[in-house]
Design a protein around this motif. Sequence first.
Motif, mmCIF file in Angstrom:
data_model
loop_
_atom_site.group_PDB
_atom_site.id
_atom_site.type_symbol
_atom_site.label_atom_id
_atom_site.label_comp_id
_atom_site.label_asym_id
_atom_site.label_seq_id
_atom_site.Cartn_x
_atom_site.Cartn_y
_atom_site.Cartn_z
ATOM 1 N N PHE A 134 0.851 -1.181 0.000
ATOM 2 C CA PHE A 134 0.000 0.000 0.000
ATOM 3 C C PHE A 134 0.890 1.235 0.000
ATOM 4 O O PHE A 134 1.977 1.231 0.585
ATOM 5 C CB PHE A 134 -0.910 0.039 1.230
ATOM 6 N N THR A 135 0.410 2.289 -0.638
ATOM 7 C CA THR A 135 1.159 3.541 -0.666
ATOM 8 C C THR A 135 0.191 4.708 -0.769
ATOM 9 O O THR A 135 -0.997 4.522 -1.080
ATOM 10 C CB THR A 135 2.139 3.571 -1.858
ATOM 11 N N THR A 136 0.690 5.904 -0.493
ATOM 12 C CA THR A 136 -0.099 7.117 -0.699
ATOM 13 C C THR A 136 0.270 7.790 -2.020
ATOM 14 O O THR A 136 -0.283 8.844 -2.336
ATOM 15 C CB THR A 136 0.135 8.112 0.458
ATOM 16 N N SER A 137 1.193 7.202 -2.770
ATOM 17 C CA SER A 137 1.630 7.764 -4.049
ATOM 18 C C SER A 137 0.952 7.036 -5.204
ATOM 19 O O SER A 137 1.223 5.857 -5.452
ATOM 20 C CB SER A 137 3.151 7.659 -4.185
ATOM 21 N N GLY A 138 0.087 7.736 -5.917
ATOM 22 C CA GLY A 138 -0.557 7.131 -7.076
ATOM 23 C C GLY A 138 0.421 6.815 -8.187
ATOM 24 O O GLY A 138 0.280 5.813 -8.890
ATOM 25 N N ASP A 139 1.454 7.655 -8.350
ATOM 26 C CA ASP A 139 2.446 7.409 -9.398
ATOM 27 C C ASP A 139 3.276 6.163 -9.100
ATOM 28 O O ASP A 139 3.620 5.404 -10.004
ATOM 29 C CB ASP A 139 3.366 8.624 -9.547
ATOM 30 N N LEU A 140 3.616 5.944 -7.830
ATOM 31 C CA LEU A 140 4.360 4.740 -7.473
ATOM 32 C C LEU A 140 3.508 3.503 -7.721
ATOM 33 O O LEU A 140 3.999 2.490 -8.250
ATOM 34 C CB LEU A 140 4.790 4.797 -6.008
ATOM 35 N N ALA A 141 2.225 3.557 -7.343
ATOM 36 C CA ALA A 141 1.328 2.423 -7.579
ATOM 37 C C ALA A 141 1.217 2.130 -9.074
ATOM 38 O O ALA A 141 1.289 0.973 -9.498
ATOM 39 C CB ALA A 141 -0.050 2.711 -6.990
ATOM 40 N N ASN A 142 1.070 3.175 -9.894
ATOM 41 C CA ASN A 142 0.968 2.986 -11.342
ATOM 42 C C ASN A 142 2.266 2.437 -11.920
ATOM 43 O O ASN A 142 2.249 1.557 -12.792
ATOM 44 C CB ASN A 142 0.622 4.313 -12.012
ATOM 45 N N LEU A 190 11.651 4.936 -3.939
ATOM 46 C CA LEU A 190 11.354 5.947 -4.959
ATOM 47 C C LEU A 190 12.481 6.041 -5.976
ATOM 48 O O LEU A 190 12.243 6.202 -7.180
ATOM 49 C CB LEU A 190 11.111 7.304 -4.292
ATOM 50 N N LYS A 191 13.712 5.942 -5.506
ATOM 51 C CA LYS A 191 14.864 5.968 -6.416
ATOM 52 C C LYS A 191 14.835 4.753 -7.337
ATOM 53 O O LYS A 191 15.110 4.854 -8.534
ATOM 54 C CB LYS A 191 16.162 5.997 -5.603
ATOM 55 N N TRP A 192 14.485 3.590 -6.785
ATOM 56 C CA TRP A 192 14.378 2.364 -7.589
ATOM 57 C C TRP A 192 13.310 2.508 -8.663
ATOM 58 O O TRP A 192 13.464 2.039 -9.787
ATOM 59 C CB TRP A 192 14.057 1.190 -6.661
ATOM 60 N N ALA A 193 12.207 3.204 -8.324
ATOM 61 C CA ALA A 193 11.100 3.376 -9.269
ATOM 62 C C ALA A 193 11.309 4.557 -10.208
ATOM 63 O O ALA A 193 10.493 4.764 -11.109
ATOM 64 C CB ALA A 193 9.790 3.568 -8.495
ATOM 65 N N GLY A 194 12.375 5.336 -9.995
ATOM 66 C CA GLY A 194 12.634 6.478 -10.860
ATOM 67 C C GLY A 194 11.707 7.650 -10.607
ATOM 68 O O GLY A 194 11.397 8.407 -11.532
ATOM 69 N N LEU A 195 11.266 7.819 -9.358
ATOM 70 C CA LEU A 195 10.340 8.892 -9.015
ATOM 71 C C LEU A 195 11.028 9.941 -8.160
ATOM 72 O O LEU A 195 12.105 9.701 -7.597
ATOM 73 C CB LEU A 195 9.124 8.329 -8.271
ATOM 74 N N GLY A 196 10.385 11.105 -8.060
ATOM 75 C CA GLY A 196 10.939 12.188 -7.274
ATOM 76 C C GLY A 196 10.693 12.005 -5.786
ATOM 77 O O GLY A 196 10.079 11.036 -5.336
ATOM 78 N N PHE A 197 11.145 12.998 -5.002
ATOM 79 C CA PHE A 197 11.058 12.938 -3.554
ATOM 80 C C PHE A 197 9.641 12.752 -3.058
ATOM 81 O O PHE A 197 9.398 12.040 -2.082
ATOM 82 C CB PHE A 197 11.662 14.230 -2.967
ATOM 83 N N ASN A 198 8.691 13.391 -3.723
ATOM 84 C CA ASN A 198 7.304 13.310 -3.284
ATOM 85 C C ASN A 198 6.524 12.198 -3.960
ATOM 86 O O ASN A 198 5.292 12.161 -3.900
ATOM 87 C CB ASN A 198 6.587 14.652 -3.492
ATOM 88 N N GLY A 199 7.215 11.278 -4.619
ATOM 89 C CA GLY A 199 6.552 10.128 -5.228
ATOM 90 C C GLY A 199 5.880 10.419 -6.541
ATOM 91 O O GLY A 199 5.018 9.662 -6.970
ATOM 92 N N THR A 200 6.268 11.494 -7.217
ATOM 93 C CA THR A 200 5.709 11.822 -8.523
ATOM 94 C C THR A 200 6.748 11.562 -9.613
ATOM 95 O O THR A 200 7.900 11.249 -9.341
ATOM 96 C CB THR A 200 5.281 13.296 -8.592
ATOM 97 N N GLU A 201 6.317 11.694 -10.856
ATOM 98 C CA GLU A 201 7.203 11.416 -11.976
ATOM 99 C C GLU A 201 8.203 12.521 -12.231
ATOM 100 O O GLU A 201 9.081 12.395 -13.080
ATOM 101 C CB GLU A 201 6.360 11.187 -13.246
ATOM 102 N N LYS A 202 8.084 13.615 -11.494
ATOM 103 C CA LYS A 202 9.012 14.742 -11.661
ATOM 104 C C LYS A 202 10.257 14.483 -10.840
ATOM 105 O O LYS A 202 10.203 13.935 -9.748
ATOM 106 C CB LYS A 202 8.355 16.056 -11.239
ATOM 107 N N ASP A 203 11.383 14.895 -11.339
ATOM 108 C CA ASP A 203 12.640 14.782 -10.605
ATOM 109 C C ASP A 203 13.043 16.162 -10.127
ATOM 110 O O ASP A 203 12.973 17.141 -10.878
ATOM 111 C CB ASP A 203 13.746 14.192 -11.484
ATOM 112 N N TYR A 204 13.488 16.210 -8.878
ATOM 113 C CA TYR A 204 13.896 17.505 -8.321
ATOM 114 C C TYR A 204 15.329 17.412 -7.834
ATOM 115 O O TYR A 204 15.753 16.397 -7.353
ATOM 116 C CB TYR A 204 12.978 17.904 -7.153
#
Length: 374
Positions: free
Chosen positions: A238-246, A360-374
């Motif tokens: 379970f997660t609160t990040s929709g992008d990670l789930a997708n 998140l790093k393994w999934a290639g996502l940003g700090f907040n669990g989105t597809e954006k990199d910061y």
Amino acid sequence: MKDQRARRPQPAIRERNAKQQQTAATAGRRTTRDDGWQPLGNKARAELAQSKTAAKPRPAAAGDKPAAGAAGAATNERGAGRSKAARGDVGRAKRMKQRKGSQKEVAIQKQLREKRLPTKHLGEERLQKALAFTGLGSRREMEEVIEGGRVSINGQIVGLGAKVKPGDDVRVDGKRVQLKWEDRLPRIVMYHKQEGELVSRDDPEGRVTVFDRLHKLGSSKWIAIGRLDFNTSGLLLFTTSGDLANRMMHPSFGVEREYAVRVLGKLEDAQMKALADGIELEDGLAHFDHIVERGGEGKNTWYHVILREGRNREVRRMFEHFELQVSRLMRVRFGMFALPGRLKRGQFYELNETEVLKALKWAGLGFNGTEKDY
């Protein structure tokens, strides 16, 4: 003289004993029977219980018409299950005991927990996603609200495809909405699902769901990463990040899922090769990326299999293709997440901040669990 004084009752003691005897007589708790009080015998207890039972209304027989106002009391098992889940009587999952890290690790985790992304780094977000994250409903429900022309941004009614950014005036049915933003680390939970639990937010039959077992969130909601059948146990994320789930569920990313499978019988070598090469099911070609026999007892045989998609009952249907009935199915790994040996059935473990950042790093996502990199 000393012994005689010790045997002589003191006035205070005599007065206290007299009060105790008077109180016991009034309450009917005296050990003597001169006041007429007697304890209930076995026969008297049975007669009392029988009279109480007779006073209760009999259960409605087949064909009886329900009495007025009795519909809520005379619920069937299905309705009782629904009300039980609605009342929150379902036992919450227990947290797996975990040792605390070093002082340095704890300090880093606290720093990550308190970190927030600056507003300028948030950028635009799809309107339905922002509304859903704010807690107004599911993303699908928000899409229906937007299609109904009920949402405006900065005074203009918008449709699907609209995006919103911090500072925009968003209103639903004319009422301003204070949007919440994914400006912090998401949360990730590993749960050891038990057989007999549904991966669903609601069940019309009132059965227990995995969301009944999880602790509720105040500012967001849990998203199940993938599903497990009613009779399948094992690792559920379970997660609160929709992008990670997708990212983990979408077939285009090909995230591995590993299962331990017990079947009644045994595969032949040619059948194992066929399952690895691919077999035709009613919904298309299916194959295991890896399959290995892990022994067994009696007529049962264990296998470990790996595949990269999550079609409905796919593992079971692949074994049933060769007329082998699956008697036990457990997911032991999903991507980088392996089911911990200490995580018992019905327990959960929430990843700490450093573990979430690694995921998140393994999934290639940003700090907040989105597809954006910061």
